[in-house]
Design an enzyme around this catalytic site. Structure first.
Site, PDB file in Angstrom:
ATOM      1  N   SER A 145     -23.205  53.699 -19.084  1.00  0.00           N
ATOM      2  CA  SER A 145     -23.019  52.351 -19.639  1.00  0.00           C
ATOM      3  C   SER A 145     -24.315  51.801 -20.216  1.00  0.00           C
ATOM      4  CB  SER A 145     -22.503  51.404 -18.556  1.00  0.00           C
ATOM      5  OG  SER A 145     -23.449  51.283 -17.507  1.00  0.00           O
ATOM      6  N   ASP A 291     -24.280  54.302  -8.257  1.00  0.00           N
ATOM      7  CA  ASP A 291     -25.611  54.303  -7.644  1.00  0.00           C
ATOM      8  C   ASP A 291     -25.579  54.171  -6.122  1.00  0.00           C
ATOM      9  OD1 ASP A 291     -27.014  54.745  -9.949  1.00  0.00           O
ATOM     10  OD2 ASP A 291     -27.543  52.647 -10.290  1.00  0.00           O
ATOM     11  N   LYS A 318     -28.967  61.773 -13.713  1.00  0.00           N
ATOM     12  CA  LYS A 318     -29.902  60.763 -13.203  1.00  0.00           C
ATOM     13  C   LYS A 318     -31.277  61.395 -13.005  1.00  0.00           C
ATOM     14  CE  LYS A 318     -27.004  57.246 -12.797  1.00  0.00           C
ATOM     15  NZ  LYS A 318     -27.216  55.912 -13.391  1.00  0.00           N
TER      16      LYS A 318
END
Length: 406
Positions: A145, A291, A318
């Site tokens: 996003s 997360d 990530k």
């Protein structure tokens, strides 16, 4: 820096002030750079936010944002529309392995000039700031996003604003809504309907003072600590019940793991209760809050409870491949984990191997997610100072709860 966390039998109830949300701070810093009328309070003291501030203030052609993934995405869009500005945006070795192509392609649709310095689709990138030639762009919706938010943050500064068409199922909707809410807070009009985001142009804003809410992702580690404790509580400030942050779903999720959340006077108090249905596998779709997956998985492992977490495809790109990292480290501790490209399945366990060194893979969330296990066993955390990426005060705050950090 490697740390040892001695096994502790319980924590000390205490009140902690958590730093401002990194996600909110970094969005507001971009907006403040576009509109100096904005003033920001409770700015995150994370490495990522400090790197963002330094990059926005820099006059150098080469801007190095090290491990700061949010900064890489947001600054790519920001510099792309700074007319006449030449920028080479680079980062750490891991950052140069994290994809940026979808955002670059979207900016090229607008007429921006961006070229790759090394490998196609990855930083470092060379940017020549230009005015856009259109106010419409489309991109896949099932990606980070941050690509979408990056476009939203620059949209109002463009002569005709911006219309962003999202193709497919949207990932991490709360982060898009957070960006939209912050835009509205500073006086920028926008909408998000039927996979189309529209942001209106604004030349000058009225003076605004924005207070950043404390970081819910950072709160997750204290939810885990309370869940693994025995009838204890922790109070955290400054939080609000109607948060913009998707990770505020922690309050509902951790009810199932024996933690009750009470909101009062811009604080939350986390209180230990009983775990409901210990034998039942915890099933969660975390596509809106990936997360917190590491924290939840480790909490379940510490409680001896099974879990099945889905919606985790963004964890592959990530700071490290977080799914592989979780599997490796939990299995070192005696757990059993099965992962796919999108999910993690943890089997219930009855014991935890002691004195294991947890590798953190240059990932702040690996260090902080595993730390609460000191309530179950002694362990080591390698490269423990990686927490400064989002939460520099973490180890000191653990000491305030009587953790033995050596």
């Amino acid at each position: 820096m490697n740390l040892k966390l001695d096994h502790i039998s319980n924590i000390k109830s205490n009140t902690l002030q958590i730093t401002g949300s990194k996600s909110e701070t970094n969005r507001l810093l971009i907006l403040q750079s576009l509109y100096p009328q904005i003033e920001i309070e409770n700015i995150s003291n994370s490495d990522d936010s400090q790197l963002m501030q330094a990059a926005l203030a820099s006059k150098d052609e080469v801007v190095d944002i090290h491990h700061a993934g949010t900064a890489m995405r947001f600054l790519t869009a920001y510099f792309a529309v700074k007319k006449g500005r030449k920028t080479i945006l680079t980062g750490s070795k891991r950052m140069q392995e994290r994809p940026i192509k979808i955002l670059v392609d979207a900016l090229r649709q607008l007429g921006c000039e961006i070229n790759y310095e090394k490998d196609e689709g990855f930083p470092p990138i060379k940017i020549l700031g230009k005015d856009p030639i259109t106010n419409k762009v489309s991109l896949a919706a099932n990606v980070s996003s941050q690509y979408i938010s990056a476009l939203m943050l620059i949209a109002s500064s463009l002569p005709e604003g911006l219309e962003i068409k999202l193709e497919g199922k949207v990932t991490s909707v709360p982060y898009i809504k957070m960006t939209l809410s912050l835009l509205k807070d500073v006086g920028i009009s926008g909408s998000f309907e039927n996979n189309v985001i529209r942001i209106k142009p604004v030349k000058v804003l009225s003076s605004k003072n924005i207070v950043v809410e404390s970081d819910w992702s950072s709160a997750s580690y204290f939810y885990s600590i309370v869940a693994l404790s025995d009838n204890k509580s922790v109070t955290l400030g400054s939080y609000k019940k109607n948060s913009y942050q998707g990770d505020s779903s922690l309050a509902d999720i951790y009810k199932k793991l024996g933690v009750e959340t009470t909101f009062q006077n811009n604080e939350i108090t986390l209180t230990k209760t009983s775990v409901s249905n210990q034998s039942e596998v915890l099933k969660l779709d975390l596509s809106n809050s990936p997360d917190i997956a590491q924290t939840i998985a480790v909490t379940c492992f510490g409680l001896g409870k099974g879990c099945y977490l889905t919606g985790l495809h963004t964890l592959k790109i990530k700071e490290t491949d977080r799914l592989e990292a979780l599997k490796t480290e939990i299995e070192k501790l005696g757990g059993e984990v099965v992962i796919t490209e999108n999910s993690l399945r943890l089997s219930p366990s009855v014991s935890i191997t002691s004195d294991i060194a947890i590798d953190t893979y240059h990932d702040h969330r690996m260090a902080m997610a595993f730390a609460p296990l000191a309530l179950r066993t002694a362990l080591y955390i390698n490269d423990a100072d990686v927490v400064s990426k989002s939460y520099p005060d973490f180890w000191n705050d653990l000491k305030k709860l009587d953790f033995k950090v050596l």
